[in-house]
Design a protein around this motif. Structure first.
Motif, mmCIF file in Angstrom:
data_model
loop_
_atom_site.group_PDB
_atom_site.id
_atom_site.type_symbol
_atom_site.label_atom_id
_atom_site.label_comp_id
_atom_site.label_asym_id
_atom_site.label_seq_id
_atom_site.Cartn_x
_atom_site.Cartn_y
_atom_site.Cartn_z
ATOM 1 N N UNK A 86 -4.717 5.850 -2.626
ATOM 2 C CA UNK A 86 -5.085 6.715 -1.875
ATOM 3 C C UNK A 86 -4.199 7.830 -1.788
ATOM 4 N N UNK A 87 -2.874 7.449 -1.347
ATOM 5 C CA UNK A 87 -1.993 8.651 -1.235
ATOM 6 C C UNK A 87 -1.805 9.490 -2.400
ATOM 7 N N UNK A 88 -1.852 8.926 -3.739
ATOM 8 C CA UNK A 88 -1.810 9.681 -4.891
ATOM 9 C C UNK A 88 -2.823 10.762 -4.967
ATOM 10 N N UNK A 89 -4.111 9.991 -4.813
ATOM 11 C CA UNK A 89 -5.194 11.049 -4.936
ATOM 12 C C UNK A 89 -5.329 11.918 -3.947
ATOM 13 N N UNK A 90 -4.769 11.712 -2.765
ATOM 14 C CA UNK A 90 -4.864 12.753 -1.556
ATOM 15 C C UNK A 90 -3.747 13.745 -1.829
ATOM 16 N N UNK A 91 -2.555 13.313 -2.384
ATOM 17 C CA UNK A 91 -1.588 14.437 -2.276
ATOM 18 C C UNK A 91 -2.001 15.248 -3.799
ATOM 19 N N UNK A 92 -2.811 14.686 -4.837
ATOM 20 C CA UNK A 92 -3.418 15.602 -5.882
ATOM 21 C C UNK A 92 -4.347 16.456 -5.430
ATOM 22 N N UNK A 93 -5.077 15.971 -4.633
ATOM 23 C CA UNK A 93 -6.216 16.860 -4.004
ATOM 24 C C UNK A 93 -5.612 18.023 -3.373
ATOM 25 N N UNK A 94 -4.734 17.620 -2.376
ATOM 26 C CA UNK A 94 -4.047 18.939 -1.397
ATOM 27 C C UNK A 94 -3.116 19.835 -2.328
ATOM 28 N N UNK A 95 -2.506 19.361 -3.293
ATOM 29 C CA UNK A 95 -1.902 20.151 -4.085
ATOM 30 C C UNK A 95 -2.641 21.274 -4.964
ATOM 31 N N UNK A 96 -3.753 20.623 -5.606
ATOM 32 C CA UNK A 96 -4.920 21.455 -6.440
ATOM 33 C C UNK A 96 -5.566 22.444 -5.257
ATOM 34 N N UNK A 97 -5.946 22.081 -4.202
ATOM 35 C CA UNK A 97 -6.451 22.754 -3.159
ATOM 36 C C UNK A 97 -5.658 23.769 -2.801
ATOM 37 N N UNK A 98 -4.446 23.568 -2.548
ATOM 38 C CA UNK A 98 -3.465 24.806 -1.969
ATOM 39 C C UNK A 98 -3.230 25.875 -3.245
ATOM 40 N N UNK A 99 -3.029 25.164 -4.519
ATOM 41 C CA UNK A 99 -2.945 25.904 -5.618
ATOM 42 C C UNK A 99 -4.016 26.973 -5.632
ATOM 43 N N UNK A 100 -5.346 26.302 -5.836
ATOM 44 C CA UNK A 100 -6.597 27.264 -5.970
ATOM 45 C C UNK A 100 -6.581 28.272 -4.714
ATOM 46 N N UNK A 101 -6.395 27.990 -3.631
ATOM 47 C CA UNK A 101 -6.499 28.661 -2.477
ATOM 48 C C UNK A 101 -5.435 30.172 -2.634
ATOM 49 N N UNK A 102 -4.315 29.825 -2.757
ATOM 50 C CA UNK A 102 -3.232 30.634 -3.024
ATOM 51 C C UNK A 102 -3.159 31.624 -4.496
ATOM 52 N N UNK A 103 -4.173 30.975 -5.379
ATOM 53 C CA UNK A 103 -4.262 31.705 -6.863
ATOM 54 C C UNK A 103 -2.943 31.459 -7.522
ATOM 55 N N UNK A 104 -2.365 30.186 -7.670
ATOM 56 C CA UNK A 104 -1.044 29.976 -8.058
ATOM 57 C C UNK A 104 -1.292 28.764 -9.170
ATOM 58 N N UNK A 105 -0.689 28.796 -10.344
ATOM 59 C CA UNK A 105 -0.919 28.114 -11.279
ATOM 60 C C UNK A 105 -2.402 27.547 -11.236
ATOM 61 N N UNK A 106 -3.192 28.384 -11.387
ATOM 62 C CA UNK A 106 -4.687 28.146 -11.323
ATOM 63 C C UNK A 106 -5.089 27.200 -12.487
ATOM 64 N N UNK A 107 -4.626 27.290 -13.702
ATOM 65 C CA UNK A 107 -4.765 26.378 -14.777
ATOM 66 C C UNK A 107 -4.533 24.959 -14.475
ATOM 67 N N UNK A 108 -3.369 24.950 -14.100
ATOM 68 C CA UNK A 108 -3.040 23.566 -13.390
ATOM 69 C C UNK A 108 -3.790 22.968 -12.576
#
Length: 123
Positions: free
Chosen positions: A52-74
């Motif tokens: 669950x922490x791994x899934x949560x961190x992955x979701x948070x990182x992906x969400x932040x990257x999408x919000x700030x438009x950084x490394x969108x592909x990743x």
């Protein structure tokens, strides 16, 4: 694709991922009671103490990257992995929650299409 539409969809997907990722740590959204196979599956993931922490961190990182438009592909690759697992969980174990899973998957597909030039080398 319209850049304003892409921006809105990217922000929406990023917010969904960020909120649900943070919820895994802070439990501010009520979780539906599960019985049977879905409860067993979630219990098994919880017993690992890392999933669950791994899934949560992955979701948070992906969400932040999408919000700030950084490394969108990743971020969209991370989100694709998450989307497939959410869809399969709901198709196989808990069909009642398929609506949000479908929204996340559809947003992911639309955004991958809009950013296809970032994925051409993968295919």
């Amino acid at each position: 694709m319209n850049s304003k539409l892409t921006l809105a969809l990217r922000l929406l997907l990023g917010l969904i991922l960020l909120v649900f990722g943070l919820n895994k740590f802070f439990h501010f959204l009520p979780m539906p009671l599960m019985e049977g196979a879905p409860a067993d599956f979630m219990g098994a993931l919880g017993k690992t103490r890392y999933m669950f922490p791994l899934i949560a961190i992955t979701e948070i990182v992906a969400g932040v990257l999408l919000i700030f438009n950084k490394w969108t592909g990743l971020a969209l690759i991370f989100t694709a992995i998450i989307s497939v697992n959410i869809i399969l969980f709901h198709l196989v174990l808990a069909p009642a929650g398929i609506a949000l899973a479908a929204i996340v998957a559809i947003l992911n597909v639309i955004l991958m299409y809009a950013n296809w030039n970032k994925f051409k080398t993968l295919f």
